[in-house]
Design a protein around this motif. Structure first.
Motif, short mmCIF file in Angstrom:
data_model
loop_
_atom_site.label_atom_id
_atom_site.label_comp_id
_atom_site.label_asym_id
_atom_site.label_seq_id
_atom_site.Cartn_x
_atom_site.Cartn_y
_atom_site.Cartn_z
N LEU A 366 2.41 1.28 12.88
CA LEU A 366 2.55 0.27 11.83
C LEU A 366 2.93 1.00 10.55
CD1 LEU A 366 2.09 -2.76 11.04
CD2 LEU A 366 -0.23 -2.13 10.42
N THR A 368 4.33 0.70 6.37
CA THR A 368 4.44 -0.16 5.20
C THR A 368 5.15 0.58 4.07
OG1 THR A 368 2.27 0.58 4.40
CG2 THR A 368 2.32 -1.41 5.74
N ALA A 498 6.96 -4.42 5.75
CA ALA A 498 6.05 -3.90 6.77
C ALA A 498 6.72 -4.00 8.13
CB ALA A 498 4.73 -4.68 6.77
N ALA A 500 5.88 -3.50 12.43
CA ALA A 500 5.03 -3.21 13.59
C ALA A 500 5.94 -2.86 14.75
CB ALA A 500 4.17 -4.43 13.94
N TYR A 571 1.76 -8.62 4.85
CA TYR A 571 0.81 -8.52 5.96
C TYR A 571 0.46 -9.90 6.52
CZ TYR A 571 -0.45 -3.57 6.31
OH TYR A 571 -0.43 -2.23 6.57
N LEU A 574 3.30 -10.90 8.56
CA LEU A 574 3.32 -10.15 9.82
C LEU A 574 2.27 -10.70 10.78
CD1 LEU A 574 4.54 -7.84 11.40
CD2 LEU A 574 2.94 -6.28 10.28
N SER A 575 1.12 -11.08 10.25
CA SER A 575 0.08 -11.68 11.09
C SER A 575 0.60 -12.98 11.71
CB SER A 575 -1.17 -11.97 10.24
OG SER A 575 -2.13 -12.70 10.98
N HIS A 595 -1.72 -4.93 17.63
CA HIS A 595 -1.16 -5.10 16.29
C HIS A 595 -1.78 -6.30 15.57
CE1 HIS A 595 1.76 -2.00 15.72
NE2 HIS A 595 2.40 -2.26 16.83
N TYR A 596 -1.96 -7.39 16.30
CA TYR A 596 -2.51 -8.59 15.67
C TYR A 596 -3.93 -8.33 15.18
CZ TYR A 596 -3.46 -13.56 14.91
OH TYR A 596 -3.78 -14.77 14.34
N VAL A 599 -3.70 -5.71 12.09
CA VAL A 599 -3.21 -6.30 10.84
C VAL A 599 -4.29 -7.16 10.21
CG1 VAL A 599 -1.59 -7.99 9.89
CG2 VAL A 599 -0.76 -6.17 11.40
N ILE A 607 -6.04 -4.70 2.20
CA ILE A 607 -4.70 -4.30 2.67
C ILE A 607 -4.19 -3.07 1.93
CG2 ILE A 607 -3.91 -6.48 3.65
CD1 ILE A 607 -2.93 -5.47 0.14
#
Length: 958
Positions: A366, A368, A498, A500, A571, A574-575, A595-596, A599, A607
């Motif tokens: 991941l 950023t 970001a 993933a 973020y 991304l979630s 990843h889920y 995050v 964050i």
């Protein structure tokens, strides 16, 4: 190229697309690249991206190189690349991109040159893999009169080789990691100790070295040894053996252990990349501040084996190969930050940073963006919120970033950087150390593209300029026009980006190759998906095509990117992307759930946290503990016990007992379905617990809800992507009667919250009001009684959510946390290697096997020995101990020693074929006799155990 302001849109001199040749400005037209004819020698998302960018730039003649091991050549794989290139003469095939040996590599280089020259290509683009950082490859292209779309061979040599890069860094005042960069020279000096002996060696081997050098006794011996070694590489001979190198490295490691007590050492191939060619030793000394000589020698004794692994992995174990290995202090609690660089050979410009600390086995997961503008915004937020420690931590990061950017530009100019590269550093508190330069575009380059664009301005007219938002395009421009390009100005685009990496790995992040993707949901709004076109439907049938994850090269399936005005919004987006992504297939394992959960761990904690490169493994270990504990609970049994408990509670009032029973029956699936999903997936549970960490508390060993559990339940359905959606399968969404019940309850509480002017987050105050026997809020007695009765009905049974909170309590989940200064506190026990190994097996149990067999833990390429010429790990009739290496499994170009799961004796080696044989997960390799008999657990006893533990859990919530 998207223009962002009215000034851009209204100025006729500004180029508004990638076709520079069509600009009204003569200066802009002069930078057209339509004459560029590139051969694309790479795979994965970057190949498709390059094809798209070149097409948009007006480049009409380009071709691609395909390996027979590439996923897109497998049957039933839809390949947008092959559909886009309808002229099959522009698709060229080779057995392997870079070859399995030095001889094959040289053969492949010549083959690529021949393909380019024979088919009218004048340039080669090799993306971020294979030969992208191979100075010999680049030099061969240059000698053949071909352009290389990337740094030239001189830059590749000066910056791409880790030992040369480190020496250059020292010369231009760049902070470097303590260590040794010339162990091969020191190995040679062990055999030839004096100036005269070195000169005699050079003459005896007839090495091509300037006579002035051989006559200059003022040259330091280590420098002369280096020159002799480079001459030996050109001639293709070895001046020392691998065994002699191993002895020298072992001695150097022992000395470093003495000088840096309590530290580990990183061994790193000078030409490695992407995590390959790196090993760490000295774990046994981590807690020893004053190690004994015996401890030091035992730790250093591991070096020779690791050296052989490294040389084997990066394929530099042949005669005449440069076998230099960096020996560096391993900075333990570090962050991995990198600076995106661009140059034309004269100027160099930094394009901000990327935090890549979240990685495992040196493989990034991941990433950023880190920019001066973004950090300044976060500093202002912290200042307004009076978060002094957070503010100071962010201010320190800003100063480190400024120093890294300045150093990277100095370094780029020192090595004549003439394309895209990445300046990689490790950050330790307020300090940073230069690590290496990747002389290529990075997998995560789009993170930078989201936060900065490049403005190239006519030196004679500030109103005449063009904007570039693609690093792939910038590299093409530099290859074609080089020093004509003026130094650009970086322009902020979006506040944060970001990425993933969606990989073919299992729940423990171990590579899982060989599966098929049968379905992939469409990207949602705001999602940037670089997936090589895997999710594209067949335009002829509108059906998804099976995609075979062959796994010959790496585990990456796609890059999922999002942007936002700040990191928090990126973020959250991304979630949402991860939550909405649906992947189905056969024998398919991905890190989507990991990843889920991850995050949302950051969203739930902070964050802006500063995780180190040692974050992921203990985090996975904690997730393993969540699974271990969650497996002890039987949710349906818990629900039935709760019903019986309420029946006893209302035993004296049959009418009330019936009402409670009916209410619980109506709420059964509303409660148990999402809880069961969370219990069965520890990554989802980790994210859920993180998001809800402030919504409950424990008082006297009992759970007290700070937020209404029904609101938490609503958010849980959303978190699990189970909210009502038209035409969605009923198995994936809330059921209609449950949705209606939940909506009625939420409407009921929303009205009361408005009536009493109470925030929906303040459940305790509302509950206290509703428990009052005296009517409140102006309600009459009858209405108040009905409100209280409805409250009891809506809240009854919600206690089951507390089981999830109890798991957090049992596993000390919240001890893994972010402090006020943004540092992450990791409980020490989570670093225990035995616990980590045990929890890895909990996350992904070993494949089913017979008691007298050893099977492969996953698919890959089997090797019986550590390196060619060395004895096999095991032979028939040989006894092995638990943890002893049995074989090597190469997966995604990484070599993994597979340890014995138990002690025993090899009765028969049953795998057919030798080294390099492809094996599947669970395939038997050896027939064995275990030292101890395995005792199978009785399923009935296991069920009784789960029910007993479930009852214990219920005591805290009922």
């Amino acid at each position: 190229m998207t223009q962002k302001t009215d000034f851009y849109n209204n100025n006729p001199l500004i180029h508004k697309d990638r076709r520079l040749g069509q600009s009204p400005s003569a200066w802009v037209r002069s930078f057209s690249c339509e004459d560029l004819c590139p051969l694309i020698v790479c795979r994965g998302p970057i190949r498709k991206e390059a094809m798209d960018v070149y097409t948009e730039m007006g480049i009409t003649h380009f071709g691609i190189l395909l390996s027979e091991k590439d996923s897109i050549v497998y049957p039933n794989a839809l390949s947008p690349e092959l559909r886009q290139l309808t002229d099959t003469r522009r698709v060229h095939r080779v057995p392997d991109y870079s070859g399995a040996s030095k001889e094959e590599r040289l053969e492949r280089i010549q083959q690529i040159i021949d393909i380019a020259l024979d088919n009218g290509y004048n340039a080669v683009f090799s993306g971020y893999g294979f030969m992208a950082e191979d100075d010999e490859f680049v030099a061969a292209l240059e000698n053949a009169g071909l352009l290389f779309i990337g740094p030239c061979s001189r830059t590749q040599q000066a910056a791409g080789k880790k030992d040369e890069a480190k020496r250059t860094a020292l010369q231009v005042n760049v902070s470097v990691t303590p260590g040794i960069d010339n162990v091969t020279a020191r190995t040679l000096l062990k055999k030839h100790k004096t100036f005269d002996q070195l000169v005699a060696l050079a003459k005896a081997e007839d090495l091509k070295i300037d006579k002035k050098v051989l006559n200059n006794k003022k040259i330091p011996l280590e420098d002369l040894a280096d020159m002799i070694l480079f001459a030996s590489y050109d001639k293709g001979i070895d001046l020392f053996s691998i065994e002699e190198l191993c002895v020298q490295i072992e001695q150097e490691c022992a000395e470093m252990f003495r000088n840096y007590p309590g530290a580990r050492i990183r061994l790193k191939a000078i030409g490695g990349g992407g995590g390959k060619g790196q090993r760490i030793l000295g774990a046994s000394l981590l807690t020893s501040k004053n190690p004994s000589d015996k401890q030091i020698h035992e730790a250093a004794a591991d070096a020779p084996g690791l050296v052989r692994e490294i040389l084997n992995e990066v394929k530099t174990n042949g005669i005449g190969d440069n076998k230099n290995i960096l020996i560096e202090l391993n900075i333990e609690q570090t962050r991995h930050n990198e600076i995106q660089l661009l140059g034309n050979g004269q100027w160099s410009i930094a394009l901000g940073g990327r935090d890549c600390s979240l990685q495992m086995h040196e493989q990034k997961l991941l990433e950023t963006s880190v920019t001066q503008e973004g950090l300044q915004r976060e500093i202002e937020k912290a200042k307004q919120a009076k978060l002094k420690e957070q503010q100071q931590a962010l201010e320190a990061d800003l100063e480190v970033l400024k120093r890294m950017e300045a150093e990277s530009e100095r370094f780029g100019e020192a090595v004549g950087l003439d394309s895209a590269s990445t300046f990689e550093c490790i950050v330790d508190g307020n300090r940073h150390y230069f690590m290496e330069v990747n002389t290529r575009i990075q997998v995560e380059h789009r993170v930078t593209e989201l936060v900065y664009s490049l403005k190239f301005v006519n030196p004679e007219d500030e109103n005449d300029f063009f904007i570039v938002e693609s690093l792939v395009e910038a590299m093409a421009l530099l290859a074609q026009h080089k020093q004509r390009l003026p130094r650009p100005v970086r322009i902020p685009r979006f506040g944060a980006g970001a990425e993933a990496r969606l990989n073919a790995t299992d729940c423990s992040l171990s590579p899982s190759a060989g599966g098929y993707i049968h379905y992939w949901s469409k990207p949602i709004e705001g999602e940037i998906r670089d997936d090589q076109g895997i999710c594209t439907l067949n335009p002829d049938t509108n059906h998804f095509m099976n995609y075979h994850l062959a796994g010959a090269y790496d585990s990456n399936i796609a890059l999922l990117l999002t942007k936002g005005e700040d990191r928090e919004s990126s973020y959250h987006k991304l979630s949402e992307v991860l939550r909405s992504t649906v992947l189905r297939g056969s024998n398919l394992a991905t890190n989507l759930e990991f990843h889920y959960g991850l995050v949302n761990w950051f969203i739930g904690n902070n964050i802006m946290a500063k995780p180190t490169t040692r974050f992921v493994v203990p985090y996975l270990t904690l997730v393993g503990k969540l699974k271990e504990e969650a497996q002890k609970i039987e949710i349906v049994y818990a629900f039935m016990v709760m019903k019986k408990n309420y029946a006893k509670l209302y035993a004296g009032n049959p009418e009330a007992a019936n009402a409670v029973s009916e209410t619980l029956d109506r709420k059964g699936t509303l409660l148990t379905r999402p809880i069961e999903i969370l219990l069965n997936d520890p990554h989802l549970l980790s994210g859920w617990l993180s998001l809800n960490r402030t919504k409950f508390k424990f008082e006297n060993n009992r759970i007290v809800w700070i937020c209404n559990p029904l609101i938490i339940l609503e958010e849980t359905y959303e978190y699990l992507h189970m909210t009502w959606r038209d035409q969605a399968p009923s198995t994936e969404i809330i059921w209609t009667h449950d949705r209606d019940l939940l909506n009625d309850a939420l409407a009921f509480y929303a009205e009361l919250q408005e009536k009493f002017a109470i925030s929906k987050k303040d459940y305790i105050q509302l509950n206290d009001i509703l428990l009052n026997d005296t009517p409140q809020g102006g309600y009459d007695a009858d209405t108040w009684a009905k409100i209280q009765e409805a409250h009891v009905g809506y809240e009854i049974g919600n206690e089951l959510l507390g089981l999830l909170c109890m798991i957090a309590e049992k596993t000390n989940f919240y001890d893994f946390k972010v402090e006020e200064n943004l540092e992450v506190t990791i409980p020490e026990y989570l670093h225990d290697a035995e616990l980590q190994a045990a929890m890895k097996k909990v996350l992904v149990p070993p494949p089913a096997t017979k008691a007298d067999e050893v099977v492969t833990p996953g698919g890959g390429m089997y090797y019986a020995q550590e390196a060619p010429g060395l004895p096999p790990f095991v032979t028939e009739g040989m006894h092995f101990d638990k943890g002893q290496p049995l074989f090597i499994l190469e997966v995604m170009k990484m070599f993994n020693k597979v340890p014995a799961p138990f002690a025993g004796t090899i009765d028969k080696i049953i795998i057919e074929g030798g080294d390099g044989t492809i094996v599947k997960k669970g395939q038997p390799l050896f027939k064995v006799t275990p030292d101890e008999k395995f005792v199978e657990i009785d399923p009935k006893k296991l069920a009784i155990q789960r029910q007993t533990i479930t009852k214990e859990y219920l005591k805290a919530i009922l």
